[in-house]
Design a protein around this motif. Structure first.
Motif, mmCIF file in Angstrom:
data_model
loop_
_atom_site.group_PDB
_atom_site.id
_atom_site.type_symbol
_atom_site.label_atom_id
_atom_site.label_comp_id
_atom_site.label_asym_id
_atom_site.label_seq_id
_atom_site.Cartn_x
_atom_site.Cartn_y
_atom_site.Cartn_z
ATOM 1 N N TYR A 121 0.868 -1.189 0.000
ATOM 2 C CA TYR A 121 0.000 0.000 0.000
ATOM 3 C C TYR A 121 0.897 1.229 0.000
ATOM 4 O O TYR A 121 2.099 1.154 0.274
ATOM 5 C CB TYR A 121 -0.956 0.019 1.198
ATOM 6 C CG TYR A 121 -0.304 -0.181 2.557
ATOM 7 C CD1 TYR A 121 0.115 0.904 3.319
ATOM 8 C CD2 TYR A 121 -0.110 -1.462 3.088
ATOM 9 C CE1 TYR A 121 0.704 0.730 4.568
ATOM 10 C CE2 TYR A 121 0.476 -1.653 4.325
ATOM 11 C CZ TYR A 121 0.881 -0.547 5.060
ATOM 12 O OH TYR A 121 1.472 -0.732 6.292
ATOM 13 N N MET A 123 2.813 4.542 0.859
ATOM 14 C CA MET A 123 3.427 5.133 2.049
ATOM 15 C C MET A 123 4.033 6.482 1.683
ATOM 16 O O MET A 123 4.497 6.692 0.561
ATOM 17 C CB MET A 123 4.526 4.230 2.616
ATOM 18 C CG MET A 123 4.021 3.109 3.503
ATOM 19 S SD MET A 123 5.415 2.221 4.238
ATOM 20 C CE MET A 123 4.569 1.340 5.561
ATOM 21 N N ARG A 124 4.046 7.357 2.640
ATOM 22 C CA ARG A 124 4.558 8.710 2.442
ATOM 23 C C ARG A 124 5.989 8.688 1.895
ATOM 24 O O ARG A 124 6.353 9.479 1.017
ATOM 25 C CB ARG A 124 4.493 9.465 3.764
ATOM 26 C CG ARG A 124 4.948 10.905 3.720
ATOM 27 C CD ARG A 124 4.865 11.550 5.110
ATOM 28 N NE ARG A 124 3.496 11.665 5.579
ATOM 29 C CZ ARG A 124 2.958 10.925 6.555
ATOM 30 N NH1 ARG A 124 3.682 9.981 7.158
ATOM 31 N NH2 ARG A 124 1.709 11.101 6.934
ATOM 32 N N ASP A 199 11.274 12.324 11.690
ATOM 33 C CA ASP A 199 10.049 11.969 10.975
ATOM 34 C C ASP A 199 10.121 12.175 9.464
ATOM 35 O O ASP A 199 9.206 11.766 8.758
ATOM 36 C CB ASP A 199 8.823 12.740 11.507
ATOM 37 C CG ASP A 199 8.610 12.563 12.996
ATOM 38 O OD1 ASP A 199 9.122 11.559 13.542
ATOM 39 O OD2 ASP A 199 7.955 13.407 13.615
ATOM 40 N N ASP A 228 7.947 4.548 9.371
ATOM 41 C CA ASP A 228 6.804 4.971 8.557
ATOM 42 C C ASP A 228 5.594 5.130 9.473
ATOM 43 O O ASP A 228 5.035 4.138 9.946
ATOM 44 C CB ASP A 228 6.509 3.918 7.479
ATOM 45 C CG ASP A 228 7.551 3.897 6.384
ATOM 46 O OD1 ASP A 228 7.685 4.916 5.686
ATOM 47 O OD2 ASP A 228 8.231 2.859 6.225
ATOM 48 N N PHE A 229 5.179 6.358 9.709
ATOM 49 C CA PHE A 229 4.045 6.584 10.597
ATOM 50 C C PHE A 229 2.723 6.168 9.964
ATOM 51 O O PHE A 229 1.713 6.061 10.667
ATOM 52 C CB PHE A 229 3.996 8.060 11.024
ATOM 53 C CG PHE A 229 5.033 8.406 12.054
ATOM 54 C CD1 PHE A 229 4.791 8.205 13.395
ATOM 55 C CD2 PHE A 229 6.267 8.905 11.674
ATOM 56 C CE1 PHE A 229 5.743 8.506 14.347
ATOM 57 C CE2 PHE A 229 7.232 9.205 12.608
ATOM 58 C CZ PHE A 229 6.974 9.006 13.962
ATOM 59 N N ASP A 230 2.716 5.948 8.651
ATOM 60 C CA ASP A 230 1.502 5.469 8.003
ATOM 61 C C ASP A 230 1.515 3.953 7.846
ATOM 62 O O ASP A 230 0.693 3.392 7.113
ATOM 63 C CB ASP A 230 1.289 6.156 6.649
ATOM 64 C CG ASP A 230 2.557 6.306 5.820
ATOM 65 O OD1 ASP A 230 3.610 5.767 6.236
ATOM 66 O OD2 ASP A 230 2.507 6.963 4.768
ATOM 67 N N ARG A 232 0.673 0.170 8.743
ATOM 68 C CA ARG A 232 -0.504 -0.446 9.349
ATOM 69 C C ARG A 232 -0.125 -1.522 10.355
ATOM 70 O O ARG A 232 -0.938 -1.877 11.213
ATOM 71 C CB ARG A 232 -1.385 -1.032 8.247
ATOM 72 C CG ARG A 232 -1.903 0.011 7.266
ATOM 73 C CD ARG A 232 -2.627 -0.616 6.077
ATOM 74 N NE ARG A 232 -3.005 0.386 5.080
ATOM 75 C CZ ARG A 232 -3.515 0.097 3.890
ATOM 76 N NH1 ARG A 232 -3.734 -1.178 3.547
ATOM 77 N NH2 ARG A 232 -3.820 1.061 3.042
ATOM 78 N N LYS A 237 6.518 -1.094 9.492
ATOM 79 C CA LYS A 237 6.904 0.245 9.960
ATOM 80 C C LYS A 237 8.336 0.648 9.587
ATOM 81 O O LYS A 237 8.662 1.834 9.584
ATOM 82 C CB LYS A 237 6.699 0.364 11.474
ATOM 83 C CG LYS A 237 7.588 -0.551 12.320
ATOM 84 C CD LYS A 237 8.667 0.199 13.044
ATOM 85 C CE LYS A 237 9.692 -0.693 13.688
ATOM 86 N NZ LYS A 237 9.330 -1.844 14.434
ATOM 87 N N ARG A 285 -5.197 6.073 19.057
ATOM 88 C CA ARG A 285 -4.259 6.709 18.122
ATOM 89 C C ARG A 285 -3.041 5.810 17.977
ATOM 90 O O ARG A 285 -2.713 5.037 18.864
ATOM 91 C CB ARG A 285 -3.823 8.093 18.621
ATOM 92 C CG ARG A 285 -3.072 8.066 19.940
ATOM 93 C CD ARG A 285 -2.764 9.472 20.444
ATOM 94 N NE ARG A 285 -2.038 9.453 21.701
ATOM 95 C CZ ARG A 285 -0.718 9.420 21.803
ATOM 96 N NH1 ARG A 285 0.021 9.390 20.703
ATOM 97 N NH2 ARG A 285 -0.125 9.420 22.985
ATOM 98 N N SER A 286 -2.380 5.927 16.855
ATOM 99 C CA SER A 286 -1.200 5.103 16.604
ATOM 100 C C SER A 286 -0.007 5.675 17.352
ATOM 101 O O SER A 286 0.328 6.857 17.195
ATOM 102 C CB SER A 286 -0.896 5.053 15.105
ATOM 103 O OG SER A 286 -1.929 4.383 14.409
#
Length: 644
Positions: A121, A123-124, A199, A228-230, A232, A237, A285-286
């Protein structure tokens, strides 16, 4: 040449460098996409250093190979075979006396990243592409390291944590400039303990390029600001990190030392963590938690079993195994630490970590409140060092003469790095403050009644609601009297001489020598016998606190400059100011490396005091401070009344 600009310094040094020439290369992939449940290959002596297994190049036996869970070792011809996992880092352990190639960023190339299907998927920062089926063969080149030996040095950097290119420039002119000035030799290394960036993984290549001029390998730990903060799942990560840098956990040898890099940032944490008491993971929250996966425990256990008992094992994590500053926190220490200690029980061991933006040197036998409850351990079985932060207190504070933020950390030490010299299985550590004389390792302060009043009023303001308080703090640095002038009344009320020894430990001894050879033994403010941190004005470091509690950078503004240059911009582009000078977010309220002694009654006059510090290695350093005892405090400012 101590403080020539970084780029000029490079032009002067690089043509004359005595470092071994870099060896650029990478593992050889054969039969890409062949698939299968086993992967094999050869670890070989790359005699011509072209990265290819050529006819006549011998294999290297007894090299450890892992798929991120299981281990094997090469046979006498250098051949190995190991199972394929769907998502794995195939790695070798660089053996002592050899070196693996690097890329041009001086990132060691000892791995092959495999993730069939990739992240799957968007990712930023891109995640991992589909690597396809595993190749049939991966060959790992090695080369005899003529500079390798039992003695070497590592520059250990905690939390470089750059949120912007501006902060990368401060890192360049701060800790990285000091490392370049102090010199690393062939056979040395650089070791980053996570939160390499803040980040924004797009900054990682620039940091690696800046560090690469030292011509030594750059080994890195994954931090909670490098993920990777996005993502899942925790399995995803580190995908962008793995693509840009390399594995999130691995091991390598140098001399008689096995360095083990672990990933103890579990993100996003969830029900399993909540069941362990980490309720911050169940807030909708993550976020992350400090713990190792079962896969890593198994991987580490077998690695240690395969390691000779005479090796020193250096465990490197981002989140500390334990911490003085965050001793009661579950998130900021490592869960089930007793399991890791048990795995290492029969070996000499050492722990390096970052994360807390503190310099903490915890000796065997030390214990602080919260460790047992949060991590399951008692007194420490071996030394644990939190290695400070190259970003200091997140690049806060006023500018030094070098144009770099002072950024004194939570326990008052400066931004900088840990300089560690290894000899066999022994080591000597010292903390080097950025832009500070590399031989200096402490601050001297004077804690007076006036300082305590000034300190308490600002802290009270700082803790009050921002909506209800006066926007101007009650005091600034301009209001703090000269604490080196005291009266007999001050001494009677209590004046302490303080010494903040940045890398100080339980074994450190500090003495003060007054005129007339009166010798006073200074006492460490924290004994490390299970107690909580002592907090407040009388336990603070007055040298550091004076600089942390009134930062002028908040007030900087201009009429023609860009909007984002007004005040100061720090975390994730957050703007702070323009506003009156005020405290930075981290203040040396308590300290595990502060020594103090109460000054006795002194006659009126000038009293030079010598401070003698003996570290745990027997190294002695001295410093001096001059105290004036006056009948009353003399007028501070120009005496207008004489001219009216």
């Amino acid at each position: 040449m101590k403080r020539i600009s970084f780029l000029i310094c490079l032009s002067l040094i690089l043509p004359l460098t005595v470092n071994a020439q870099p060896w650029y290369g990478k593992p050889q992939v054969v039969g890409a996409g062949a698939g299968g449940d086993q992967i094999s290959g050869v670890v070989f002596n790359d005699l011509n250093q072209n990265g290819l297994l050529d006819r006549g190049e011998p294999g290297v036996g007894d090299v450890l190979v892992s798929n991120g869970l299981n281990w094997t070792s090469t046979d006498e011809s250098g051949r190995y075979e190991i199972g394929v996992r769907e998502d794995m880092n195939l790695t070798i352990v660089q053996p002592s006396g050899w070196r693996v190639p690097t890329d041009q960023r001086m990132v060691p190339q000892f791995f092959y990243i495999h993730k069939e299907g990739g992240t799957g998927y968007d990712m930023r920062f891109g995640g991992l592409p589909d690597t396809g089926p595993a190749p049939s063969e991966i060959n790992f080149p090695l080369h005899r390291d003529g500079a390798a030996g039992e003695e070497f040095t590592c520059a250990v950097l905690g939390d470089t944590q750059t949120y912007s290119n501006e902060q990368v420039s401060w890192l360049r002119d701060g800790a990285l400039s000091d490392i370049l000035d102090n010199g690393l030799k062939p056979g040395d290394c650089m070791l980053y303990l996570g939160d390499v960036v803040g980040d924004d993984l797009g900054l990682l290549d620039r940091i690696l390029e800046l560090g690469s001029v030292n011509n030594v390998p750059q080994w890195m730990v994954l931090g909670n600001h490098d993920i990777d903060f996005d993502a899942r799942t925790n399995a995803d990560k580190a995908d962008s990190w793995r693509r840009i840098y390399g594995p999130d956990y691995y091991a390598f040898e140098m001399g008689n030392v096995l360095f083990v890099v672990l990933d103890n940032v579990y993100y996003p944490c969830g029900e399993e963590d909540v069941a362990m008491g980490r309720t911050h993971c169940g807030q909708g929250r993550s976020t992350y938690n400090g713990r190792l996966t079962e896969t890593q425990f198994q991987w580490l256990d077998e690695l240690v079993q395969r390691t000779p008992e005479d090796r020193l094992i250096v465990v490197n994590t981002h989140i500390p195994l334990i911490s003085f500053a965050d001793g009661t926190s579950g998130q900021h220490q490592t869960d089930e630490l007793h399991r890791l200690h048990a795995i290492l029980e029969n070996h000499e061991a050492l722990s390096f970590s970052g994360h807390t933006h503190t310099m903490e040197n915890h000796s065997p036998g030390q214990l602080f409140n919260g460790w047992t409850e949060q991590t399951g351990i008692g007194p420490l079985p071996f030394r644990h060092i939190i290695a400070g932060a190259a970003s200091g207190a997140w690049y806060q504070g006023d500018f030094t003469v070098e144009g770099v933020p002072m950024a004194l950390m939570r326990l008052g030490a400066p931004m900088g790095y840990l300089h560690v010299e290894f000899t066999g299985a022994d080591y000597r550590e010292r903390y080097v403050g950025a832009g500070v004389d590399p031989e200096r390792g402490h601050w001297i302060g004077v804690n007076t009644p006036a300082f305590r009043q000034w300190f308490n009023r600002i802290i009270e303001w700082n803790r009050s609601s921002a909506e209800n308080r006066n926007p101007i703090p009650p005091y600034s640095i301009n209001d703090l009297p000269d604490t080196k002038i005291v009266t007999p009344g001050d001494i009677e009320e209590g004046v302490w001489l303080t010494v903040n020894v940045w890398a100080g430990s339980a074994e450190t001894e500090v003495k003060a020598i007054l005129p007339g050879d009166q010798r006073l033994t200074m006492e460490r403010t924290q004994s490390g016998e299970g107690e909580s941190p002592k907090t407040g004005a009388q336990w603070a470091d007055p040298f550091a606190a004076a600089r942390q509690l009134s930062v002028a950078r908040y007030a900087y503004e201009s009429t023609m400059g860009p909007e984002r240059a007004q005040g100061q911009e720090l975390f994730r582009g957050s703007n702070m100011g323009p506003a009156a000078p005020r405290p930075q977010s981290s203040i040396a309220l308590s300290n595990m490396h502060l020594w103090r002694v109460q000054l006795p009654e002194l006659p009126l006059g000038v009293h030079p005091i010598e401070v003698v510090i003996t570290d745990r290695h027997g190294e002695v350093s001295t410093d001096r401070i001059t105290i004036e005892v006056r009948e009353s405090h003399p007028p501070r400012y120009w005496r207008n009344e004489l001219w009216d």
